[in-house]
Design an enzyme around this catalytic site. Structure first.
Site, PDB file in Angstrom:
ATOM      1  N   SER A 183       0.823  -1.210   0.000  1.00 46.93           N
ATOM      2  CA  SER A 183       0.000   0.000   0.000  1.00 46.93           C
ATOM      3  C   SER A 183       0.854   1.255   0.000  1.00 46.93           C
ATOM      4  O   SER A 183       0.429   2.296  -0.496  1.00 46.93           O
ATOM      5  CB  SER A 183      -0.875   0.038   1.250  1.00 46.93           C
ATOM      6  N   HIS A 204      -1.491  -2.679  -7.077  1.00 42.93           N
ATOM      7  CA  HIS A 204      -2.144  -2.317  -5.823  1.00 42.93           C
ATOM      8  C   HIS A 204      -3.649  -2.529  -5.940  1.00 42.93           C
ATOM      9  O   HIS A 204      -4.358  -1.705  -6.518  1.00 42.93           O
ATOM     10  CB  HIS A 204      -1.802  -0.863  -5.461  1.00 42.93           C
ATOM     11  N   GLU A 216      -4.245   0.035  -9.042  1.00 40.11           N
ATOM     12  CA  GLU A 216      -3.150   0.968  -9.338  1.00 40.11           C
ATOM     13  C   GLU A 216      -1.969   0.133  -9.851  1.00 40.11           C
ATOM     14  O   GLU A 216      -1.510  -0.781  -9.155  1.00 40.11           O
ATOM     15  CB  GLU A 216      -2.737   1.739  -8.078  1.00 40.11           C
ATOM     16  N   ASN A 254      -3.881   6.548  -1.861  1.00 41.84           N
ATOM     17  CA  ASN A 254      -3.647   6.630  -0.414  1.00 41.84           C
ATOM     18  C   ASN A 254      -2.863   7.874  -0.022  1.00 41.84           C
ATOM     19  O   ASN A 254      -2.988   8.359   1.096  1.00 41.84           O
ATOM     20  CB  ASN A 254      -2.933   5.370   0.082  1.00 41.84           C
TER      21      ASN A 254
HETATM   22  P1  NAI Z   1      -2.987  -9.973   6.247  1.00 43.21           P
HETATM   23  O1  NAI Z   1      -2.278  -9.800   7.541  1.00 43.21           O
HETATM   24  O2  NAI Z   1      -4.449 -10.248   6.237  1.00 43.21           O
HETATM   25  O3  NAI Z   1      -2.289 -11.146   5.419  1.00 43.21           O
HETATM   26  C1  NAI Z   1      -0.913 -11.277   5.270  1.00 43.21           C
HETATM   27  C2  NAI Z   1      -0.638 -12.760   5.029  1.00 43.21           C
HETATM   28  O4  NAI Z   1       0.706 -12.912   4.614  1.00 43.21           O
HETATM   29  C3  NAI Z   1      -0.824 -13.626   6.282  1.00 43.21           C
HETATM   30  O5  NAI Z   1      -1.746 -14.653   5.992  1.00 43.21           O
HETATM   31  C4  NAI Z   1       0.568 -14.170   6.556  1.00 43.21           C
HETATM   32  O6  NAI Z   1       0.564 -15.482   7.085  1.00 43.21           O
HETATM   33  C5  NAI Z   1       1.198 -14.115   5.175  1.00 43.21           C
HETATM   34  N1  NAI Z   1       2.655 -14.050   5.198  1.00 43.21           N
HETATM   35  C6  NAI Z   1       3.439 -13.257   5.953  1.00 43.21           C
HETATM   36  N2  NAI Z   1       4.733 -13.493   5.671  1.00 43.21           N
HETATM   37  C7  NAI Z   1       4.765 -14.435   4.716  1.00 43.21           C
HETATM   38  C8  NAI Z   1       5.809 -15.091   4.015  1.00 43.21           C
HETATM   39  N3  NAI Z   1       7.075 -14.801   4.268  1.00 43.21           N
HETATM   40  N4  NAI Z   1       5.483 -16.015   3.085  1.00 43.21           N
HETATM   41  C9  NAI Z   1       4.205 -16.309   2.834  1.00 43.21           C
HETATM   42  N5  NAI Z   1       3.167 -15.716   3.470  1.00 43.21           N
HETATM   43  C10 NAI Z   1       3.449 -14.790   4.404  1.00 43.21           C
HETATM   44  O7  NAI Z   1      -2.641  -8.675   5.396  1.00 43.21           O
HETATM   45  P2  NAI Z   1      -3.469  -8.028   4.191  1.00 43.21           P
HETATM   46  O8  NAI Z   1      -4.442  -7.059   4.732  1.00 43.21           O
HETATM   47  O9  NAI Z   1      -3.932  -9.098   3.292  1.00 43.21           O
HETATM   48  O10 NAI Z   1      -2.347  -7.155   3.479  1.00 43.21           O
HETATM   49  C11 NAI Z   1      -1.342  -7.756   2.670  1.00 43.21           C
HETATM   50  C12 NAI Z   1      -0.672  -6.672   1.867  1.00 43.21           C
HETATM   51  O11 NAI Z   1      -1.644  -6.015   1.069  1.00 43.21           O
HETATM   52  C13 NAI Z   1       0.007  -5.587   2.672  1.00 43.21           C
HETATM   53  O12 NAI Z   1       1.163  -5.156   1.987  1.00 43.21           O
HETATM   54  C14 NAI Z   1      -1.030  -4.476   2.707  1.00 43.21           C
HETATM   55  O13 NAI Z   1      -0.479  -3.203   2.895  1.00 43.21           O
HETATM   56  C15 NAI Z   1      -1.619  -4.614   1.310  1.00 43.21           C
HETATM   57  N6  NAI Z   1      -2.951  -4.087   1.134  1.00 43.21           N
HETATM   58  C16 NAI Z   1      -3.905  -4.276   2.092  1.00 43.21           C
HETATM   59  C17 NAI Z   1      -5.196  -3.793   1.892  1.00 43.21           C
HETATM   60  C18 NAI Z   1      -6.271  -4.015   2.900  1.00 43.21           C
HETATM   61  O14 NAI Z   1      -7.318  -3.359   2.808  1.00 43.21           O
HETATM   62  N7  NAI Z   1      -6.095  -4.898   3.860  1.00 43.21           N
HETATM   63  C19 NAI Z   1      -5.555  -3.079   0.657  1.00 43.21           C
HETATM   64  C20 NAI Z   1      -4.477  -2.989  -0.311  1.00 43.21           C
HETATM   65  C21 NAI Z   1      -3.234  -3.464  -0.049  1.00 43.21           C
END
Ligand code: NAI
Length: 474
Positions: A183, A204, A216, A254
């Site tokens: 993000s 994104h 994006e 953002n």
């Molecule tokens: P989340 O915390 O729900 O999921 C992250 C996942 O990545 C977890 O299931 C975790 O086990 C896994 N993970 C962590 N390290 C890992 C590794 N080394 N290898 C494999 N899996 C691994 O986070 P979320 O919300 O899905 O966000 C993920 C990314 O997307 C972040 O960079 C966030 O900034 C971005 N993002 C989030 C949005 C949102 O609304 N939540 C919107 C747009 C982007």
């Protein structure tokens, strides 16, 4: 600051002919509602902005690589949503998670999307089986060796992402496109973790990724035209609205969101209640106000970002702590039953919370502020001025190609009312000089925050519009 695009879930149907369901559940188109010429012009412009964003120089310089197999790293909120988007478009997905338990949760999130559709009679179990036949899970990066495109969606932490990209680099086939869903983080630094930065870009997605239209496509310093063209081709395949963005903190959406959210927070500390602000923003045409969106997305997401940024925050700038106080009490919004609003069990609409107003009052006292009244009009003037000014900075810095791309981002990802065209179309209807005059008057009380963008100053000086900058890409 969270990526908050979820306002979509309450976006009213803004088509001329209002759709509703009859007793048999069939969609029925009601008679078209006549609209003013101004509204029609805004709608026409909005439609144009959304399609014009797909026209970027790279698609004329390079051919997209073919896509059949995709890899997704991380099966959290975003990884699972992106997996569903890919599967729905007929692509194969390999999801890589940290361990078996996390992988099972990731797969569970994907299946849950389809199970909800089955419950609502919008998918059959056989269709779900077909989709899931294209889904594989893994806990080792070697499983990505066949992927044409890989999207990383792990925790928002540069060190974690850099390590993930090192691993991707080891196992991805030559020519694979390597994307991050970050993000805010610096994609140039993520790309440097690989030996093939030309193949790295940002894709994104917005939450929920299988539904939100905006994508994006973030072009880093060394991203090749081929990678960009492939990103745009993917968006088309996923039926999303791609918008080209450059690398900066928050990209287009953002980054601008951070500015107008800050303006809203300042007004809240200065005397407007969060409910006054949400009411004004909804009256303007948004489906939800900014504090309702915080409650929907989860206040803890923004809180974590604020804590991460605390060491680099300008110590001279005003920082409003109200949201932090709420989070300290565990009030994260809908998922905890209270945030800026209170939510009855399972309710998605909140009610005003006197305890929140007590917190707001205490913070005003702590900050030494004598509260004053804001009308809805005054609230929107500041909210929009902050949005337009930062949008002008985004253009000035070359982060967005043209004003209509900024408008497309806000229409497709942030619930901006189509009847107002987009923030920069709106700026032209108000008049650039008027927006500048507003900013200059607000600067009398807070010159640090209200600093007119060089582009706004230039347009005002030339008596020009944002629309005059909407040239086609070359
Ligand atoms: P989340 O915390 O729900 O999921 C992250 C996942 O990545 C977890 O299931 C975790 O086990 C896994 N993970 C962590 N390290 C890992 C590794 N080394 N290898 C494999 N899996 C691994 O986070 P979320 O919300 O899905 O966000 C993920 C990314 O997307 C972040 O960079 C966030 O900034 C971005 N993002 C989030 C949005 C949102 O609304 N939540 C919107 C747009 C982007």
């Amino acid at each position: 600051m969270a990526t908050i695009a979820s306002a979509r879930s309450n976006t009213p149907d803004q088509s001329d002919a209002t759709a509703h369901a009859d007793r048999n559940g069939q969609k029925v188109e009601a008679a078209a509602v006549p609209v003013s010429d101004a509204v029609q012009a805004a709608r026409d412009y909005a439609d144009h902005a959304l399609s014009a964003a797909a026209d970027v120089p790279e698609i004329r310089q390079a051919t997209a690589r073919p896509l059949t197999h995709t890899g997704i790293i991380g099966g959290g909120t975003m990884g699972a949503g992106i997996a569903v988007a890919m599967l729905d478009a007929g692509l194969h997905v390999v999801m890589v998670e940290q361990d078996d338990a996390a992988l099972a949760r990731g797969r569970g999130r994907v299946e849950a999307v389809y199970d909800r559709l089955i419950v609502r009679d919008r998918m059959t179990p056989a269709e779900k089986k077909d989709r899931m036949a294209h889904f594989k899970g893994a806990t080792a990066y070697a499983a990505l060796s066949n992927a044409d495109l890989i999207v990383e969606a792990v925790f928002e932490d540069l060190a974690v992402k850099a390590e993930v990209f090192k691993q991707i680099d080891r196992f991805a086939k030559p020519g694979a496109i390597l994307a991050t869903n970050t993000s805010y983080l610096d994609i140039d630094r993520i790309a440097q973790a690989t030996g093939r930065p030309a193949d790295v870009l940002g894709l994104h997605f917005f939450s929920p990724a299988n539904i939100m239209k905006l994508l994006e496509v973030v072009v880093a310093a060394q991203t090749s035209p081929t990678a960009v063209a492939t990103g745009f081709a993917l968006a088309k395949r996923l039926r999303k609205t791609p918008v080209r963005a450059g690398v900066c903190d928050g990209f287009i959406g953002n980054r601008i969101l951070a500015a107008y959210r800050h303006a809203a927070d300042l007004m809240m500390e200065d005397g407007a209640s969060p409910y006054d602000i949400d009411d004004a923003v909804r009256a303007f045409g948004y489906p939800m106000g900014p504090y309702q969106v915080v409650d929907l997305a989860g206040g803890d997401i923004g809180w974590a970002t604020r804590k991460r940024r605390a060491p680099t925050r300008d110590p001279q700038a005003r920082y409003v702590e109200i949201a932090d106080r709420l989070c300290e009490q565990g009030w994260f919004g809908q998922k905890t039953g209270r945030g800026f609003y209170r939510y009855a069990e399972g309710a998605r609409t909140g009610t005003h919370d006197p305890d929140v107003l007590t917190v707001v009052d205490a913070e005003r006292t702590r900050a030494g502020v004598t509260p004053r009244n804001f009308t809805a009009g005054q609230i929107m003037r500041r909210y929009m001025a902050a949005m337009i000014n930062e949008a002008a900075n985004v253009l000035h810095d070359g982060i967005a190609l043209r004003p209509s791309d900024v408008d497309a981002v806000f229409l497709a990802g942030y619930g901006f009312p189509r009847d107002r065209g987009g923030p920069l179309f709106y700026a032209d209807t108000v008049g650039v000089k008027q927006v500048l005059a507003d900013i200059e008057s607000f600067a009398d009380e807070d010159p640090r925050f209200w600093r007119a963008s060089p582009l706004l100053l230039e347009l005002a000086k030339r008596d020009a519009t944002f629309a005059s900058l909407n040239t086609p890409s070359r």
